[in-house]
Write an enzyme that holds these catalytic residues in place. Sequence first.
Site, PDB file in Angstrom:
ATOM      1  N   ARG A  78       0.825  -1.218   0.000  1.00  0.00           N
ATOM      2  CA  ARG A  78       0.000   0.000   0.000  1.00  0.00           C
ATOM      3  C   ARG A  78       0.859   1.268   0.000  1.00  0.00           C
ATOM      4  O   ARG A  78       0.614   2.192  -0.770  1.00  0.00           O
ATOM      5  CB  ARG A  78      -0.863   0.050   1.269  1.00  0.00           C
ATOM      6  CG  ARG A  78      -1.965  -0.944   1.331  1.00  0.00           C
ATOM      7  CD  ARG A  78      -2.833  -0.584   2.536  1.00  0.00           C
ATOM      8  NE  ARG A  78      -3.837  -1.585   2.797  1.00  0.00           N
ATOM      9  CZ  ARG A  78      -3.620  -2.687   3.517  1.00  0.00           C
ATOM     10  NH1 ARG A  78      -2.439  -2.926   4.032  1.00  0.00           N
ATOM     11  NH2 ARG A  78      -4.584  -3.554   3.715  1.00  0.00           N
ATOM     12  N   ILE A  79       1.844   1.310   0.898  1.00  0.00           N
ATOM     13  CA  ILE A  79       2.631   2.549   1.020  1.00  0.00           C
ATOM     14  C   ILE A  79       3.512   2.737  -0.210  1.00  0.00           C
ATOM     15  O   ILE A  79       3.585   3.842  -0.772  1.00  0.00           O
ATOM     16  CB  ILE A  79       3.462   2.552   2.332  1.00  0.00           C
ATOM     17  CG1 ILE A  79       2.523   2.495   3.541  1.00  0.00           C
ATOM     18  CG2 ILE A  79       4.354   3.801   2.410  1.00  0.00           C
ATOM     19  CD1 ILE A  79       3.201   2.359   4.896  1.00  0.00           C
ATOM     20  N   THR A 120      11.338   5.260   5.223  1.00  0.00           N
ATOM     21  CA  THR A 120      10.239   5.586   6.143  1.00  0.00           C
ATOM     22  C   THR A 120       9.620   4.296   6.689  1.00  0.00           C
ATOM     23  O   THR A 120       8.510   4.317   7.208  1.00  0.00           O
ATOM     24  CB  THR A 120       9.135   6.409   5.430  1.00  0.00           C
ATOM     25  OG1 THR A 120       8.746   5.715   4.240  1.00  0.00           O
ATOM     26  CG2 THR A 120       9.594   7.809   5.085  1.00  0.00           C
ATOM     27  N   ARG A 135      11.491   0.831   8.352  1.00  0.00           N
ATOM     28  CA  ARG A 135      12.141   0.467   9.618  1.00  0.00           C
ATOM     29  C   ARG A 135      13.651   0.557   9.436  1.00  0.00           C
ATOM     30  O   ARG A 135      14.199   0.138   8.411  1.00  0.00           O
ATOM     31  CB  ARG A 135      11.785  -0.970  10.023  1.00  0.00           C
ATOM     32  CG  ARG A 135      10.401  -1.153  10.617  1.00  0.00           C
ATOM     33  CD  ARG A 135      10.241  -0.467  11.978  1.00  0.00           C
ATOM     34  NE  ARG A 135       8.931  -0.682  12.545  1.00  0.00           N
ATOM     35  CZ  ARG A 135       7.861   0.109  12.356  1.00  0.00           C
ATOM     36  NH1 ARG A 135       7.956   1.200  11.615  1.00  0.00           N
ATOM     37  NH2 ARG A 135       6.703  -0.178  12.942  1.00  0.00           N
ATOM     38  N   GLU A 140      16.404   2.881  17.383  1.00  0.00           N
ATOM     39  CA  GLU A 140      15.591   4.003  17.871  1.00  0.00           C
ATOM     40  C   GLU A 140      15.377   3.941  19.374  1.00  0.00           C
ATOM     41  O   GLU A 140      15.149   2.839  19.896  1.00  0.00           O
ATOM     42  CB  GLU A 140      14.198   3.955  17.214  1.00  0.00           C
ATOM     43  CG  GLU A 140      14.169   4.527  15.847  1.00  0.00           C
ATOM     44  CD  GLU A 140      12.798   4.431  15.185  1.00  0.00           C
ATOM     45  OE1 GLU A 140      12.770   4.222  13.977  1.00  0.00           O
ATOM     46  OE2 GLU A 140      11.773   4.558  15.874  1.00  0.00           O
ATOM     47  N   HIS A 185      10.972   9.524  13.473  1.00  0.00           N
ATOM     48  CA  HIS A 185       9.860   8.579  13.229  1.00  0.00           C
ATOM     49  C   HIS A 185       8.501   9.303  13.231  1.00  0.00           C
ATOM     50  O   HIS A 185       7.655   9.064  14.094  1.00  0.00           O
ATOM     51  CB  HIS A 185       9.878   7.454  14.282  1.00  0.00           C
ATOM     52  CG  HIS A 185       9.118   6.224  13.833  1.00  0.00           C
ATOM     53  ND1 HIS A 185       9.486   4.954  14.160  1.00  0.00           N
ATOM     54  CD2 HIS A 185       7.997   6.089  13.090  1.00  0.00           C
ATOM     55  CE1 HIS A 185       8.638   4.079  13.646  1.00  0.00           C
ATOM     56  NE2 HIS A 185       7.707   4.756  12.982  1.00  0.00           N
ATOM     57  N   GLY A 191       6.538   9.556  10.288  1.00  0.00           N
ATOM     58  CA  GLY A 191       5.808   9.211   9.056  1.00  0.00           C
ATOM     59  C   GLY A 191       4.292   9.251   9.204  1.00  0.00           C
ATOM     60  O   GLY A 191       3.584   9.746   8.336  1.00  0.00           O
TER      61      GLY A 191
HETATM   62  C1  8YV Z   1       3.602   4.249  13.995  1.00  0.00           C
HETATM   63  C2  8YV Z   1       4.713   2.880  12.151  1.00  0.00           C
HETATM   64  O1  8YV Z   1       3.677   5.531  14.461  1.00  0.00           O
HETATM   65  O2  8YV Z   1       2.575   1.867  12.079  1.00  0.00           O
HETATM   66  C3  8YV Z   1       3.779   1.737  11.935  1.00  0.00           C
HETATM   67  O3  8YV Z   1       4.279   0.659  11.563  1.00  0.00           O
HETATM   68  O4  8YV Z   1       5.818   2.772  11.840  1.00  0.00           O
HETATM   69  C4  8YV Z   1       4.398   4.187  12.741  1.00  0.00           C
HETATM   70  O5  8YV Z   1       4.017   5.077  11.766  1.00  0.00           O
HETATM   71  C5  8YV Z   1       4.073   3.327  15.062  1.00  0.00           C
HETATM   72  O6  8YV Z   1       4.340   2.058  14.619  1.00  0.00           O
HETATM   73  C6  8YV Z   1       3.062   3.239  16.153  1.00  0.00           C
HETATM   74  O7  8YV Z   1       3.195   2.072  16.904  1.00  0.00           O
END
Ligand code: 8YV
Length: 329
Positions: free
Chosen positions: A161-162, A242, A244, A273, A291, A293
């Site tokens: 999706r992203i 964006t 991991r 992180e 972080h 995104g």
């Molecule tokens: C979230 C993210 O803010 O959803 C995800 O996988 O990386 C982030 O955008 C974070 O994971 C919240 O738990």
Amino acid sequence: MTKRKPLVIVTRKLPDVVETRMRELFNTRLNSDDAPLTQAGLISAVKEAEVLVPTVTDRIDKAVIMQSGDQLKLIANFGTGVDNIDVDTALARGITVTNTPGVLTEDTADMTMALILAVARRIIEGSEVIGADNSWQGWSPTWMLGHRIFGKRLGIIGMGRIGQAVARRAKAFGLQIHYHNRKPVHSSIEEQLEATYWESLDQMLARVDIVSVNCPHTPGTYHLLSARRLKLMKPDAIIVNTARGEIIDENALARMLEADELGGVGLDVFEHEPAVNPRLLKSKKSVLMPHMGSATIEGRIDMGEKVIINIKTWVDGHKPPDRVLPAML
Ligand code: 8YV
């Protein structure tokens, strides 16, 4: 007959509307001061909770899950990535795991484009020249030159999706879309995005100008961008992540930036992180974000809504819609 309300423990502070609704529906224990729980704190939580709502900052590993009480039936992650949870162990103990896919797609894709532009067009450096006390000496034809992105090749790693949302935006900016994925996306999507599939990540990396990491972190994608693979890239290429931090060998990346073997990096996520490699901090060619995104109020409320739907469906005796299944890992 009033239904019994399950004990739901939420590990971090969530938007007010989300917390209010959770309190109405469940016996909810919140974390109003937002301090992340220690491993010991997580263990006490899973000994009591019927539903745990963790976030990316909670490491729900084997040691935590193995100490959960029999009452723990659902881990409803506030987030899409579930690499913070030992899903296999949870499933083996009969605990359902859910996540929040779909609602942070557009925000994360926006951040990806923002980083591509920030690195290529030196947005942060330029803004710092003016800064609080304006040290700008005036316009010059050869000063602060970045790189045009129009017409360049973008290589997307992970066309879910992203990745597809990034491709749609990037196409509008005149970038040529290339991608690497476990398998090609449907031909209608490929046609719409005018996207070229590369089965070989190595071959794609050697040919693109910008790389965007948009795949999940799984055992199979850990250090996918290894020292060897990073070396395949063009010396002026840009990498944006964006997804991991663990997907890129951060030390190797920092070494290459120091040696001027890369054009620049835009990172919203890091391998350890919230620690950030000091060598990345020093680099003039890096744009680093904490972080953010999915950090929009709309996104965070939608994520909360997804968590609520997953818990409520489970409370009502149905299968929650966003179950994480072994095939996804
Ligand atoms: C979230 C993210 O803010 O959803 C995800 O996988 O990386 C982030 O955008 C974070 O994971 C919240 O738990």
